[in-house]
Enzyme design. Structure first.
Site, PDB file in Angstrom:
ATOM      1  N   ASP A  82       0.867  -1.174   0.000  1.00 24.56           N
ATOM      2  CA  ASP A  82       0.000   0.000   0.000  1.00 24.56           C
ATOM      3  C   ASP A  82       0.906   1.227   0.000  1.00 24.56           C
ATOM      4  O   ASP A  82       2.123   1.101   0.067  1.00 24.56           O
ATOM      5  CB  ASP A  82      -0.973  -0.034   1.173  1.00 24.56           C
ATOM      6  CG  ASP A  82      -0.264   0.088   2.509  1.00 24.56           C
ATOM      7  OD1 ASP A  82       0.972   0.228   2.514  1.00 24.56           O
ATOM      8  OD2 ASP A  82      -0.948   0.043   3.533  1.00 24.56           O
ATOM      9  N   ASP A  90      -8.491  -7.209  -0.187  1.00 20.44           N
ATOM     10  CA  ASP A  90      -7.597  -7.513   0.936  1.00 20.44           C
ATOM     11  C   ASP A  90      -8.324  -7.130   2.192  1.00 20.44           C
ATOM     12  O   ASP A  90      -9.165  -6.216   2.180  1.00 20.44           O
ATOM     13  CB  ASP A  90      -6.297  -6.702   0.856  1.00 20.44           C
ATOM     14  CG  ASP A  90      -6.471  -5.296   1.387  1.00 20.44           C
ATOM     15  OD1 ASP A  90      -7.035  -4.447   0.669  1.00 20.44           O
ATOM     16  OD2 ASP A  90      -6.098  -5.038   2.546  1.00 20.44           O
ATOM     17  N   CYS A 148     -12.528 -29.561   4.776  1.00 22.30           N
ATOM     18  CA  CYS A 148     -11.578 -28.460   4.524  1.00 22.30           C
ATOM     19  C   CYS A 148     -10.164 -29.054   4.451  1.00 22.30           C
ATOM     20  O   CYS A 148      -9.784 -29.876   5.280  1.00 22.30           O
ATOM     21  CB  CYS A 148     -11.664 -27.422   5.635  1.00 22.30           C
ATOM     22  SG  CYS A 148     -10.405 -26.125   5.515  1.00 22.30           S
ATOM     23  N   CYS A 155      -7.308 -27.441   4.767  1.00 29.40           N
ATOM     24  CA  CYS A 155      -6.276 -26.579   5.373  1.00 29.40           C
ATOM     25  C   CYS A 155      -5.457 -27.373   6.389  1.00 29.40           C
ATOM     26  O   CYS A 155      -5.880 -28.433   6.832  1.00 29.40           O
ATOM     27  CB  CYS A 155      -6.926 -25.361   6.026  1.00 29.40           C
ATOM     28  SG  CYS A 155      -7.455 -25.642   7.720  1.00 29.40           S
ATOM     29  N   CYS A 161      -7.525 -28.229   9.673  1.00 24.29           N
ATOM     30  CA  CYS A 161      -8.621 -29.207   9.558  1.00 24.29           C
ATOM     31  C   CYS A 161      -8.136 -30.601   9.165  1.00 24.29           C
ATOM     32  O   CYS A 161      -8.778 -31.590   9.496  1.00 24.29           O
ATOM     33  CB  CYS A 161      -9.662 -28.724   8.560  1.00 24.29           C
ATOM     34  SG  CYS A 161     -10.514 -27.242   9.131  1.00 24.29           S
ATOM     35  N   HIS A 202      -6.495 -21.647   8.924  1.00 27.43           N
ATOM     36  CA  HIS A 202      -7.807 -22.078   8.427  1.00 27.43           C
ATOM     37  C   HIS A 202      -8.540 -20.916   7.757  1.00 27.43           C
ATOM     38  O   HIS A 202      -9.083 -21.055   6.656  1.00 27.43           O
ATOM     39  CB  HIS A 202      -8.675 -22.662   9.550  1.00 27.43           C
ATOM     40  CG  HIS A 202     -10.101 -22.826   9.115  1.00 27.43           C
ATOM     41  ND1 HIS A 202     -10.538 -23.913   8.383  1.00 27.43           N
ATOM     42  CD2 HIS A 202     -11.176 -21.994   9.217  1.00 27.43           C
ATOM     43  CE1 HIS A 202     -11.818 -23.753   8.086  1.00 27.43           C
ATOM     44  NE2 HIS A 202     -12.227 -22.597   8.572  1.00 27.43           N
TER      45      HIS A 202
HETATM   46 ZN   LIG Z   1      -9.715 -25.687   7.674  1.00 31.22          ZN
END
Ligand SMILES: [Zn+2]
Length: 376
Positions: A89, A271, A309, A311, A314, A340
């Site tokens: 930025d 963002d 999920c 990730c 998970c 996550h």
């Molecule tokens: Zn997850």
């Protein structure tokens, strides 16, 4: 080089070629304010959670460790070990929201550092020089972000100055990109549309900056206190006046629902600090609404945060375990929640891109929004 691959209504599925690789849009940029994503997330984790673009803050890095230090160490990519796109930025937003005692003049802004109180001056040229030292992929223009409740007269004058500052940014960026010791000589510049909630001022400003043929265009000064409806209305009015053959970026937005609404209105880049900030407080996103893992009902819950999920949290850990870590103030609890949440956002963008390609974005959006409304 920006190429639109598919459209559905105003929603765009596109790609932007950069010197650090291709960005597939719509994209959510993962915010790493001081060259790190808060919550002990390393750049080596970003591959696993599907991050395409990392966003760092010019003001924070200028104050500490100093952009000249980063340049001596080879630029931000080398410093933080990340070879994909980085957007910085301009520092403008932080100067206006964080820094103490400030004075806005035609040449730029005089203010005190929020870290040690020392006096700093930042104008368009300084912002470009700092971002050139950081050597990000995309630099943002230095602008003033007037308050959403600012008076009309003030906003008009501020926006006129922001346009003059944008021209200075463009000239300075071109000069810096031609210097032999510039790390990224292909640094791109995005301009920023301002005008608070005054749609006529915003439209006029969008038309003026569109003429400057920049690499991309952002809508700034939203999500700063106005209602979601006001924000969507401004997007409806303004986005059509930004060049359609350039990427558009809605700064600082937002919730998953805000992003779906933004995509529908033609936005490519987003963002927001929400996924990492909420994650650090044990609030995690799912397709059936947000969960607060501090809640007692998860004490014996051996399911992952979200079934299916992919990730890192998970795939390996239960809600009960993460809840325990959070309660015990173990840093890992925070980290797993942030991983996550960022994965959730990044994965949603992937689904959005896929839905637009298949011409199913409208259905996808409706289904997703209905899921978020469910109480778990
Ligand atoms: Zn997850």
């Amino acid at each position: 080089m920006y190429q639109i691959l598919a459209t559905e209504g105003k929603a765009k599925r596109a790609r932007l070629e950069t010197v650090h690789g291709t960005i597939q849009t719509p994209v959510f940029m993962n915010v790493g304010t001081a060259a790190a994503i808060k919550g002990a997330v390393a750049t080596t984790d970003l591959q696993e959670i599907g991050t395409q673009v990392e966003l760092s803050n010019t003001y924070h890095l200028h104050v500490r460790p100093g952009d000249k230090v980063v340049k001596q160490l080879g630029g931000l990519h080398k410093f933080m070990n990340w070879d994909k796109p980085i957007l910085t930025d301009s520092g403008g937003f932080q100067v206006f929201s964080l820094a103490g005692l400030r004075k806005i003049k035609e040449e730029g802004v005089y203010f005190n550092s929020h870290v040690d109180g020392r006096k700093i001056f930042m104008g368009p040229e300084e912002s470009m020089q700092i971002q050139s030292n950081l050597a990000s992929t995309i630099a943002m223009a230095f602008d003033e972000c007037p308050s959403s409740v600012a008076e009309r007269d003030y906003v008009r004058k501020s926006v006129e100055r922001t346009t003059r500052w944008l021209k200075r940014c463009k000239t300075e960026m071109a000069r810096l990109n031609n210097l032999p010791d510039t790390i990224n000589q292909h640094q791109m510049l995005f301009g920023i549309n301002q005008g608070a909630i005054y749609e006529d001022i915003r439209i006029e400003h969008a038309q003026q900056i569109a003429e400057l043929d920049l690499d991309g265009y952002a809508v700034g000064g939203l999500a700063v206190g106005e209602s979601h409806e006001e924000m969507y209305h401004i997007l409806d009015e303004v986005v059509p006046y930004l060049p359609q053959n350039k990427p558009t970026y809605l700064m600082g937005v937002g919730t998953p629902a805000n992003i779906l609404e933004g995509v529908e209105r033609g936005i490519d880049f987003f963002d927001c600090v929400y996924p990492s900030r909420n994650g650090r407080h044990g609030h995690v996103y799912t397709n059936h609404g947000k969960l607060n893992l501090f809640n007692a009902k998860y004490e014996l819950d051996d399911q992952p945060i979200e079934e299916g999920c992919q990730c890192p949290a998970c795939r390996h850990y239960s809600r009960a375990y993460i809840r325990h870590l959070l309660k015990a103030k173990e840093m890992l609890g925070m980290r797993l929640c942030v991983l996550h949440n960022l994965y959730f956002y990044n994965h949603m963008m992937e689904e959005i891109r896929d839905a637009i390609e298949k011409g199913q974005f409208k259905e996808y959006k409706a289904k997703k929004l209905a899921g978020f409304e469910e109480t778990t």
